[in-house]
Design a protein around this motif. Structure first.
Motif, PDB file in Angstrom:
ATOM      1  N   LEU A 170       0.843  -1.190   0.000  1.00  0.00           N
ATOM      2  CA  LEU A 170       0.000   0.000   0.000  1.00  0.00           C
ATOM      3  C   LEU A 170       0.885   1.248   0.000  1.00  0.00           C
ATOM      4  O   LEU A 170       2.109   1.156   0.020  1.00  0.00           O
ATOM      5  CB  LEU A 170      -0.898   0.008   1.235  1.00  0.00           C
ATOM      6  CG  LEU A 170      -1.959  -1.086   1.333  1.00  0.00           C
ATOM      7  CD1 LEU A 170      -2.694  -0.981   2.661  1.00  0.00           C
ATOM      8  CD2 LEU A 170      -2.943  -1.004   0.179  1.00  0.00           C
ATOM      9  N   HIS A 171       0.237   2.414   0.003  1.00  0.00           N
ATOM     10  CA  HIS A 171       0.999   3.667   0.056  1.00  0.00           C
ATOM     11  C   HIS A 171       1.901   3.695   1.287  1.00  0.00           C
ATOM     12  O   HIS A 171       3.083   4.039   1.185  1.00  0.00           O
ATOM     13  CB  HIS A 171       0.039   4.850   0.061  1.00  0.00           C
ATOM     14  CG  HIS A 171       0.700   6.174   0.242  1.00  0.00           C
ATOM     15  ND1 HIS A 171       1.749   6.597  -0.556  1.00  0.00           N
ATOM     16  CD2 HIS A 171       0.470   7.181   1.150  1.00  0.00           C
ATOM     17  CE1 HIS A 171       2.141   7.793  -0.159  1.00  0.00           C
ATOM     18  NE2 HIS A 171       1.395   8.164   0.873  1.00  0.00           N
ATOM     19  N   ASP A 172       1.364   3.349   2.447  1.00  0.00           N
ATOM     20  CA  ASP A 172       2.209   3.158   3.630  1.00  0.00           C
ATOM     21  C   ASP A 172       2.530   1.676   3.700  1.00  0.00           C
ATOM     22  O   ASP A 172       1.665   0.850   4.029  1.00  0.00           O
ATOM     23  CB  ASP A 172       1.486   3.620   4.896  1.00  0.00           C
ATOM     24  CG  ASP A 172       2.390   3.582   6.134  1.00  0.00           C
ATOM     25  OD1 ASP A 172       3.394   2.844   6.110  1.00  0.00           O
ATOM     26  OD2 ASP A 172       2.083   4.281   7.111  1.00  0.00           O
ATOM     27  N   LEU A 173       3.758   1.335   3.406  1.00  0.00           N
ATOM     28  CA  LEU A 173       4.140  -0.073   3.332  1.00  0.00           C
ATOM     29  C   LEU A 173       3.976  -0.775   4.668  1.00  0.00           C
ATOM     30  O   LEU A 173       3.753  -1.988   4.714  1.00  0.00           O
ATOM     31  CB  LEU A 173       5.580  -0.188   2.837  1.00  0.00           C
ATOM     32  CG  LEU A 173       5.794   0.328   1.410  1.00  0.00           C
ATOM     33  CD1 LEU A 173       7.281   0.462   1.102  1.00  0.00           C
ATOM     34  CD2 LEU A 173       5.124  -0.585   0.392  1.00  0.00           C
ATOM     35  N   THR A 174       4.054  -0.037   5.780  1.00  0.00           N
ATOM     36  CA  THR A 174       3.887  -0.667   7.093  1.00  0.00           C
ATOM     37  C   THR A 174       2.437  -1.058   7.359  1.00  0.00           C
ATOM     38  O   THR A 174       2.169  -1.809   8.301  1.00  0.00           O
ATOM     39  CB  THR A 174       4.380   0.254   8.229  1.00  0.00           C
ATOM     40  OG1 THR A 174       3.493   1.364   8.378  1.00  0.00           O
ATOM     41  CG2 THR A 174       5.791   0.750   7.967  1.00  0.00           C
ATOM     42  N   LEU A 175       1.506  -0.561   6.561  1.00  0.00           N
ATOM     43  CA  LEU A 175       0.089  -0.892   6.726  1.00  0.00           C
ATOM     44  C   LEU A 175      -0.390  -1.901   5.692  1.00  0.00           C
ATOM     45  O   LEU A 175      -1.584  -2.234   5.637  1.00  0.00           O
ATOM     46  CB  LEU A 175      -0.767   0.378   6.632  1.00  0.00           C
ATOM     47  CG  LEU A 175      -0.433   1.500   7.612  1.00  0.00           C
ATOM     48  CD1 LEU A 175      -1.398   2.668   7.422  1.00  0.00           C
ATOM     49  CD2 LEU A 175      -0.469   1.010   9.056  1.00  0.00           C
ATOM     50  N   SER A 176       0.503  -2.409   4.870  1.00  0.00           N
ATOM     51  CA  SER A 176       0.159  -3.365   3.826  1.00  0.00           C
ATOM     52  C   SER A 176      -0.253  -4.698   4.429  1.00  0.00           C
ATOM     53  O   SER A 176      -0.022  -4.975   5.609  1.00  0.00           O
ATOM     54  CB  SER A 176       1.356  -3.568   2.894  1.00  0.00           C
ATOM     55  OG  SER A 176       1.807  -2.349   2.357  1.00  0.00           O
ATOM     56  N   ALA A 177      -0.840  -5.560   3.613  1.00  0.00           N
ATOM     57  CA  ALA A 177      -1.130  -6.927   4.040  1.00  0.00           C
ATOM     58  C   ALA A 177       0.173  -7.617   4.433  1.00  0.00           C
ATOM     59  O   ALA A 177       1.258  -7.238   3.979  1.00  0.00           O
ATOM     60  CB  ALA A 177      -1.835  -7.683   2.922  1.00  0.00           C
ATOM     61  N   ALA A 178       0.065  -8.622   5.267  1.00  0.00           N
ATOM     62  CA  ALA A 178       1.244  -9.226   5.902  1.00  0.00           C
ATOM     63  C   ALA A 178       2.365  -9.595   4.931  1.00  0.00           C
ATOM     64  O   ALA A 178       3.538  -9.294   5.217  1.00  0.00           O
ATOM     65  CB  ALA A 178       0.822 -10.438   6.725  1.00  0.00           C
ATOM     66  N   PRO A 179       2.111 -10.236   3.789  1.00  0.00           N
ATOM     67  CA  PRO A 179       3.243 -10.605   2.921  1.00  0.00           C
ATOM     68  C   PRO A 179       4.061  -9.395   2.462  1.00  0.00           C
ATOM     69  O   PRO A 179       5.297  -9.428   2.490  1.00  0.00           O
ATOM     70  CB  PRO A 179       2.568 -11.315   1.748  1.00  0.00           C
ATOM     71  CG  PRO A 179       1.292 -11.837   2.306  1.00  0.00           C
ATOM     72  CD  PRO A 179       0.843 -10.795   3.287  1.00  0.00           C
ATOM     73  N   ALA A 180       3.378  -8.328   2.040  1.00  0.00           N
ATOM     74  CA  ALA A 180       4.103  -7.128   1.599  1.00  0.00           C
ATOM     75  C   ALA A 180       4.754  -6.421   2.771  1.00  0.00           C
ATOM     76  O   ALA A 180       5.882  -5.925   2.666  1.00  0.00           O
ATOM     77  CB  ALA A 180       3.144  -6.189   0.869  1.00  0.00           C
ATOM     78  N   ARG A 181       4.059  -6.371   3.897  1.00  0.00           N
ATOM     79  CA  ARG A 181       4.611  -5.715   5.091  1.00  0.00           C
ATOM     80  C   ARG A 181       5.890  -6.421   5.546  1.00  0.00           C
ATOM     81  O   ARG A 181       6.909  -5.777   5.840  1.00  0.00           O
ATOM     82  CB  ARG A 181       3.558  -5.747   6.190  1.00  0.00           C
ATOM     83  CG  ARG A 181       3.905  -4.980   7.436  1.00  0.00           C
ATOM     84  CD  ARG A 181       2.675  -4.814   8.307  1.00  0.00           C
ATOM     85  NE  ARG A 181       2.214  -6.032   8.950  1.00  0.00           N
ATOM     86  CZ  ARG A 181       1.021  -6.585   8.762  1.00  0.00           C
ATOM     87  NH1 ARG A 181       0.159  -6.044   7.928  1.00  0.00           N
ATOM     88  NH2 ARG A 181       0.674  -7.688   9.409  1.00  0.00           N
TER      89      ARG A 181
END
Length: 326
Positions: free
Chosen positions: A298-309
């Motif tokens: 997502l735009h804020d990578l720390t708020l992305s779904a678990a795999p991307a985070r």
């Protein structure tokens, strides 16, 4: 919940392990101004204070609420601090225009104040990495140029380094914004926030996160000409090159999806910035810039779904070790 004013650390709204300190700043034309420094200091049997410190800056229409981010750095044996900048989040007061400044260098005051507190506790030789998201990424890069040597590295999570459409869009926008900034700097501009980003983040819409929507509202707080002019001037500085000499990591989503209509693919893309433009501008920040793309972010990578985070955190871990900070 508001952070009480005062000269010391108090329990923070994030709960166990988090404390906050109100930082009085120079008043402006709206009166009292404060920033808020948050630290994560869970109980531990380890008596030695870390000699590595992260100072985190949030983005626009935002504040610090990402508890897992603090926990990540704690696992790396790094002290974690975050700033709610003036007129954001914990620092916003009822008499203030939310999120407003007319010059991004204004934020030097609270960044410098935070670092004085950090260095008083961790020592003058402590290595400080500034981590920042979106507008905070632009603010921190410009601050680092004005304050060489104060930070040893930057980690920028989807930094807002340019408008979509790059310098051409900026050249068309700047004269109009400059006129409005002179005549009505705080007048709200038309709000074009479709709410897609909030839909991808909030739990009630299928995301994974909860936050104070009085501090991070949707539609977002109004953009105002005086503030937007400050952003455009910052973008122009980046486009000319900042010449930073410290290592910089710029991480973005693998793709953008900028659309007025909701699509489920927006849960795995940046719906705020054009990541291709960000990647091109990133190399203008300094001599040693690493660009990482995180598929599904997502735009804020720390708020992305678990795999991307988790991929983002793994990339940060690898990068800090590679460049001698980890």
């Amino acid at each position: 919940m508001k952070t009480p004013p005062g000269g010391g650390w108090v329990p923070d709204l994030l709960g166990a392990g988090f404390e906050a300190m109100t930082l009085p700043l120079e008043p402006d034309d709206e009166g009292e101004v404060v920033a808020t420094l948050v630290r994560y200091q869970p109980e531990t049997s380890e008596p030695v204070l870390p000699a590595r410190v992260v100072l985190y800056l949030h983005g626009w229409n935002d504040y610090f609420f990402q508890r897992p981010l603090a926990e990540y750095w704690h696992r790396q044996q790094v002290a974690f601090y975050a700033l709610d900048l003036r007129k954001y989040g914990r620092s916003l007061r009822p008499h203030q225009t939310p999120n407003y400044v007319h010059d991004l260098a204004t934020y030097d005051e609270e960044i410098d104040a935070a670092l004085r507190i950090v260095r008083a506790r961790h020592g003058g030789v402590a290595r400080v990495l500034v981590m920042a998201h979106s507008t905070g990424g632009l603010i921190s890069a410009l601050w680092a140029r004005r304050h060489p040597g104060d930070a040893t590295a930057l980690v920028l999570n989807s930094p807002w380094l340019e408008l979509a459409g790059a310098s051409f869009a900026r050249s068309l926008t700047t004269p109009v914004v400059a006129t409005l900034a002179r005549t009505q700097p705080k007048s709200p501009m038309p709000n074009i926030d479709p709410g897609h980003y909030a839909r991808s983040v909030l739990t009630r819409h299928g995301g994974e996160w909860e936050y104070d929507e009085a501090w991070r509202p949707h539609p977002m707080f109004p953009v105002r000409p005086g503030w937007l002019q400050a952003i455009l001037l910052g973008h122009a500085q980046v486009a000319r090159g900042l010449g930073l000499t410290i290592p910089i990591l710029v991480a973005t989503s693998g793709a953008s999806l900028l659309s007025a209509r909701w699509r489920d693919e927006m849960r795995t893309a940046d719906t705020v910035l054009d990541v291709e433009v960000v990647a091109r501008r990133a190399v203008m920040l300094g001599r040693l810039v690493t660009v990482v793309r995180v598929p599904g972010g997502l735009h804020d990578l720390t708020l992305s779904a678990a795999p991307a985070r988790e991929r983002f955190y793994a990339e940060v871990t690898r990068w800090t070790a590679t460049y001698g900070w980890g």
